[in-house]
Design an enzyme around this catalytic site. Structure first.
Site, short mmCIF file in Angstrom:
data_model
loop_
_atom_site.label_atom_id
_atom_site.label_comp_id
_atom_site.label_asym_id
_atom_site.label_seq_id
_atom_site.Cartn_x
_atom_site.Cartn_y
_atom_site.Cartn_z
N HIS A 1 -28.91 -41.96 -24.68
CA HIS A 1 -28.43 -42.20 -26.04
C HIS A 1 -26.91 -42.35 -26.00
O HIS A 1 -26.23 -41.58 -25.33
CB HIS A 1 -28.74 -41.00 -26.94
CG HIS A 1 -30.19 -40.88 -27.34
ND1 HIS A 1 -31.16 -41.80 -27.01
CD2 HIS A 1 -30.82 -39.91 -28.07
CE1 HIS A 1 -32.32 -41.40 -27.52
NE2 HIS A 1 -32.15 -40.27 -28.15
N ARG B 1 -36.61 -25.55 -36.00
CA ARG B 1 -35.15 -25.64 -35.85
C ARG B 1 -34.36 -25.10 -37.04
O ARG B 1 -33.32 -24.47 -36.85
CB ARG B 1 -34.74 -27.11 -35.63
CG ARG B 1 -35.09 -27.61 -34.26
CD ARG B 1 -34.64 -29.05 -34.09
NE ARG B 1 -35.21 -29.65 -32.90
CZ ARG B 1 -35.49 -30.94 -32.77
NH1 ARG B 1 -35.22 -31.77 -33.77
NH2 ARG B 1 -36.00 -31.41 -31.66
N CYS C 1 -32.22 -34.41 -29.77
CA CYS C 1 -31.47 -35.03 -28.67
C CYS C 1 -30.10 -35.54 -29.11
O CYS C 1 -29.09 -35.31 -28.43
CB CYS C 1 -32.27 -36.16 -28.04
SG CYS C 1 -33.02 -37.29 -29.24
N ALA D 1 -43.36 -37.74 -21.92
CA ALA D 1 -42.11 -38.14 -21.25
C ALA D 1 -41.20 -36.93 -21.03
O ALA D 1 -40.63 -36.75 -19.94
CB ALA D 1 -41.39 -39.19 -22.09
#
Lengths: 340, 340
Positions: free
Chosen positions: A246, A104, A133, A18
């Protein structure tokens, strides 16, 4: 450091997912200076062809030795694949912008949102991490407020779309909804419980402290991106039956009092933010409206009178775009700006 | 005060609505001591018949003079009808338990959740207010914690089901979902924006301070029910595409530190609460599971380390039952217990 060129050999790793699909669209839309685009995925997708500009590009199988000659690789193929392959890419002189959680929190790896901490890019040594996100959209909206009034504490509850999990989760929401409307049995493959017409207070796995990994990311990544370990964050992350976009209900405690109007003024000038806040006219951000858009939308800005200096706001953005693919491409664009 | 009897002539006003229907079911399920059940609605529903036990009961038109001989009337017919008719009922010796917002903040009217402040019922003078759905489930879960550790501040974000708006909103979610799946145009009649596959950060109308009425109810009603005006509450209320069951993400700051295990122990013994909290086994409350149930379900109980004494939890309950009809019937049962 990326070497200055007119055009860059660019790769998308995880091209059939996606986020990968969104990366390809965004590279095209933004007219990214591509010399050649190469697409990689797992063996399952070998031979598949994807459109880019007027071409069809064959999907190649990811291997350790494919990165020679590639300048920039956008990875969105999961943490394990990123751990396994990104070091080989970096060794061969390719700059990796990785959308997974693999790197990260590595102190040596910059974690970057271009509107917030572009300078951190200058420290990279071949791998740059794209944040989670739900963190990205929150820090884009909060950094300008932090700069003006210092944020002491954030209490955030999320309303996250299924596309954050991937294409299979979007199918699951669709199929479950169809099944329910035709009185058939609901199947749960991606999520542990039915997501259609339901809310699941679990995103990612649980840790010993009772929080999910997603919730802890919102603390740890926010501190790293904002460059301020004094910021307190407590998060609850919830999956809702929305395909894309979101939403976040964010309460902040700040050191210096700001009125709602001052916050609107600050955010109106903030990069990447659109203030969409006229509730009396029914104007506030909705995930449905933000799908496919680039900005972080902020509305429902209100002073919180339960503490001396508090604010509530509602922050919405497209999780596949600013929350993932767009932020990665913007990092690449910023790298090109810094290239010598 | 209600006079002690073996059985009570009972009325449901607004019998054809979503909450009214639930009231009738609950009176039947709980074997409420009914002498005769009378059902009222607007002229639109005149002549309609509804089942109760083995009978069919004709829906009557609500008029000012219908209350003679009725002992208890459960009202769920909107604030205006309640303002217009409840005083006539009270004058005729009927005790009104009103589910609307009409009387809730009237200092002379008790606002009651039987698990929290049953004693307030003793002060009634003919009208008792049933609190707002989102407030009821929150105070049932928080009162036992407040008694032990004194709650200073609540930050709450809600995930509210469409049935809170009524039967028409449930139809709207269903119809919009069907339309989307068959690529037809979506119609919005009940809500200002599409609710299917979306989240709407608006419940009820906006006030001058930028909050909605629903959000301010969560502050004002909580203080009145808990009997403590020092409690601070800041709320953001959001409609989600769920048919039944409100979820709430609740962060509290308490005076005395409690561990998550202590909170689980306190809530395990609390009336009306079921602790459903083993996230490592995928056990946490879901609106889908709580639909049709009586309890307030609490899970995701975690210590919030962003402040010295804080907690996060996820509170779910059936908004039509505990959030409305069941609480009203429980008030009636408590009145009967107190009757002399």
């Amino acid at each position: 450091m990326l070497k200055k060129k007119d055009k860059y050999v660019t790769a998308v790793v995880g091209a059939t997912g996606a986020v990968g699909g969104e990366m390809i669209s965004i590279l095209q839309e933004r007219n990214f200076p591509i010399d050649k685009l190469r697409l990689f995925a797992s063996e399952r997708s070998e031979g598949k062809k994807l459109e880019f500009r007027d071409d069809e590009i064959k999907v190649e199988v990811l291997r350790e030795d494919v990165f020679k000659g590639i300048d920039i690789a956008l990875f969105s193929a999961g943490a394990q694949r990123s751990k396994d392959f990104a070091p080989f890419a970096a060794k061969d002189g390719c700059v990796v912008i990785d959308n997974s959680s693999a790197w990260r929190m590595d102190p040596a790896i910059p974690l970057v949102v271009p509107e917030v901490n572009p300078g951190d890019l200058k420290k990279h040594t071949g791998i740059i991490a794209n944040p989670n996100c739900s963190t990205i959209q929150m820090v884009v909206a909060l950094k300008p407020i932090h700069d003006r009034a210092k944020i002491k504490r954030i209490v955030v509850s999320t309303y996250q779309a299924v596309s954050g999990t991937g294409a299979k989760a979007m199918d699951e929401l669709l199929e479950q909804t169809k099944s329910l409307l035709s009185f058939q049995e609901v199947k749960c493959n991606v999520y542990p419980h039915q997501i259609a017409f339901n809310c699941l207070p679990q995103i990612d796995v649980f840790l010993d402290n009772g929080y999910t990994k997603e919730e802890m990311k919102m603390l740890n990544e926010t501190r790293k991106i904002m460059g301020d370990n004094s910021i307190q964050v407590t998060a609850t992350t919830v999956r809702v039956p929305v395909f894309r976009g979101h939403s976040e209900c964010v309460n902040i405690e700040i050191e210096k009092k700001l009125t709602a109007n001052e916050v609107r003024a600050i955010l109106s000038e903030a990069p990447g933010v659109i203030v969409f806040d006229a509730p009396e006219k029914g104007i506030y951000p909705l995930p449905l409206d933000c799908a496919g858009k680039d900005a972080v939308y902020v509305g429902r800005i209100r002073e919180d009178e339960s503490i001396p200096s508090g604010l509530n706001m509602w922050i919405v953005s497209d999780n596949l775009r600013k929350g993932a693919a767009l932020n990665a491409v913007q990092i690449a664009e910023k790298l090109i700006e810094f290239a010598q």
